[in-house]
Design a protein around this motif. Sequence first.
Motif, PDB file in Angstrom:
ATOM      1  N   UNK A   1       0.902  -1.220  -0.115  1.00 36.17           N
ATOM      2  CA  UNK A   1      -0.079   0.058  -0.256  1.00 36.17           C
ATOM      3  C   UNK A   1       0.849   1.287   0.072  1.00 36.17           C
ATOM      4  N   UNK A   2       1.964   1.262   0.826  1.00 38.36           N
ATOM      5  CA  UNK A   2       2.679   2.427   0.674  1.00 38.36           C
ATOM      6  C   UNK A   2       3.493   2.569  -0.469  1.00 38.36           C
ATOM      7  N   UNK A   3       4.222   1.557  -0.987  1.00 39.14           N
ATOM      8  CA  UNK A   3       4.730   1.670  -2.310  1.00 39.14           C
ATOM      9  C   UNK A   3       3.993   2.117  -3.619  1.00 39.14           C
ATOM     10  N   UNK A   4       2.743   1.470  -3.462  1.00 39.89           N
ATOM     11  CA  UNK A   4       1.594   1.951  -4.415  1.00 39.89           C
ATOM     12  C   UNK A   4       1.206   3.590  -4.312  1.00 39.89           C
ATOM     13  N   UNK A   5       1.086   3.924  -3.062  1.00 41.85           N
ATOM     14  CA  UNK A   5       0.682   5.157  -2.707  1.00 41.85           C
ATOM     15  C   UNK A   5       1.987   6.189  -3.202  1.00 41.85           C
ATOM     16  N   UNK A   6       3.169   5.919  -2.889  1.00 39.97           N
ATOM     17  CA  UNK A   6       4.260   6.829  -3.207  1.00 39.97           C
ATOM     18  C   UNK A   6       4.277   6.800  -4.768  1.00 39.97           C
ATOM     19  N   UNK A   7       4.264   5.709  -5.334  1.00 40.35           N
ATOM     20  CA  UNK A   7       4.536   5.679  -6.851  1.00 40.35           C
ATOM     21  C   UNK A   7       3.237   6.645  -7.472  1.00 40.35           C
ATOM     22  N   UNK A   8       2.042   6.484  -7.014  1.00 43.25           N
ATOM     23  CA  UNK A   8       0.850   7.163  -7.392  1.00 43.25           C
ATOM     24  C   UNK A   8       1.368   8.706  -7.311  1.00 43.25           C
ATOM     25  N   UNK A   9       1.709   9.066  -6.006  1.00 42.07           N
ATOM     26  CA  UNK A   9       1.898  10.421  -5.733  1.00 42.07           C
ATOM     27  C   UNK A   9       2.917  11.227  -6.568  1.00 42.07           C
ATOM     28  N   UNK A  10       4.230  10.145  -6.713  1.00 34.53           N
ATOM     29  CA  UNK A  10       5.271  10.799  -7.540  1.00 34.53           C
ATOM     30  C   UNK A  10       4.644  11.009  -9.012  1.00 34.53           C
ATOM     31  N   UNK A  11       3.904  10.287  -9.482  1.00 38.29           N
ATOM     32  CA  UNK A  11       3.449  10.458 -10.882  1.00 38.29           C
ATOM     33  C   UNK A  11       2.746  11.708 -10.865  1.00 38.29           C
ATOM     34  N   UNK A  12       1.551  11.798  -9.885  1.00 40.01           N
ATOM     35  CA  UNK A  12       0.791  13.161  -9.950  1.00 40.01           C
ATOM     36  C   UNK A  12       1.561  14.454  -9.783  1.00 40.01           C
ATOM     37  N   UNK A  13       2.543  14.475  -8.826  1.00 44.66           N
ATOM     38  CA  UNK A  13       3.757  15.699  -8.520  1.00 44.66           C
ATOM     39  C   UNK A  13       4.483  15.957 -10.153  1.00 44.66           C
TER      40      UNK A  13
ATOM     41  N   UNK B   1       3.306  14.905 -12.851  1.00 44.60           N
ATOM     42  CA  UNK B   1       2.222  15.286 -13.911  1.00 44.60           C
ATOM     43  C   UNK B   1       2.001  16.874 -13.794  1.00 44.60           C
ATOM     44  N   UNK B   2       2.030  17.300 -12.480  1.00 41.92           N
ATOM     45  CA  UNK B   2       1.760  18.760 -12.126  1.00 41.92           C
ATOM     46  C   UNK B   2       2.931  19.544 -12.729  1.00 41.92           C
ATOM     47  N   UNK B   3       4.229  19.178 -12.389  1.00 33.83           N
ATOM     48  CA  UNK B   3       5.247  19.863 -12.796  1.00 33.83           C
ATOM     49  C   UNK B   3       5.385  19.822 -14.596  1.00 33.83           C
ATOM     50  N   UNK B   4       5.043  19.088 -15.101  1.00 35.34           N
ATOM     51  CA  UNK B   4       4.894  19.075 -16.475  1.00 35.34           C
ATOM     52  C   UNK B   4       3.707  19.956 -16.999  1.00 35.34           C
ATOM     53  N   UNK B   5       2.771  20.035 -16.328  1.00 35.17           N
ATOM     54  CA  UNK B   5       1.623  20.767 -16.872  1.00 35.17           C
ATOM     55  C   UNK B   5       2.149  22.335 -16.750  1.00 35.17           C
ATOM     56  N   UNK B   6       2.819  22.565 -15.496  1.00 36.62           N
ATOM     57  CA  UNK B   6       3.341  24.148 -15.300  1.00 36.62           C
ATOM     58  C   UNK B   6       4.216  24.350 -16.496  1.00 36.62           C
ATOM     59  N   UNK B   7       5.336  23.492 -16.869  1.00 32.27           N
ATOM     60  CA  UNK B   7       6.315  23.676 -17.638  1.00 32.27           C
ATOM     61  C   UNK B   7       5.668  23.686 -18.974  1.00 32.27           C
TER      62      UNK B   7
END
Length: 177
Positions: free
Chosen positions: A62-74, A76-82
């Motif tokens: 659960x922690x590994x999946x949560x971290x992977x999901x959160x990293x992908x979301x962060x 994606x947000x950086x890519x949207x800003x750039x």
Amino acid sequence: ATVLDFAYALHTEIGDRFGGARINGVSRPARTRLRNGDIVEIIKNDHASIPTGWENFVVTGAAKTGIRRRVKALQAEEQRVVGERIVTSAFAARDLPYSHKAADTAREALGFESIEALFEAAGRLDITGKDVLDKVFPDIEVAEASGRALRYGERIPRRAISLAGVTPGGAIRLGNC
């Protein structure tokens, strides 16, 4: 299990907002292993970023999946800003008017579901600012992606940025300054 595993076991949002922990009243790092009987206090941070290295020391799925999901979301947000900066810079570099209506026109022509998806694709370098300009101003001849050379004394457009040499798909963080 670690303190971070415990945070994700309580709730995904608590793990995502993990800012630190106290074990038995003493501040401890996220990688600290818990023992039976420990009293754990999770400190939440609304602006917490999750280092990718955290996935290496957590134990539970659960922690590994949560971290992977959160990293992908962060990312994606950086890519949207750039991506938004890439698109607006393409307009600014050629002294063309930019608006959300123009971006929406390009979004529709390029087949994206939302403007955010368009910006994310630009941030991943799947599309270029020139691609967007071609859809908004199809009759205007736009210089190649390398742009034109500035003449001596000519000012660089204020909002233009250069991303030469960026690895495709790599996230970029620009300073607020």
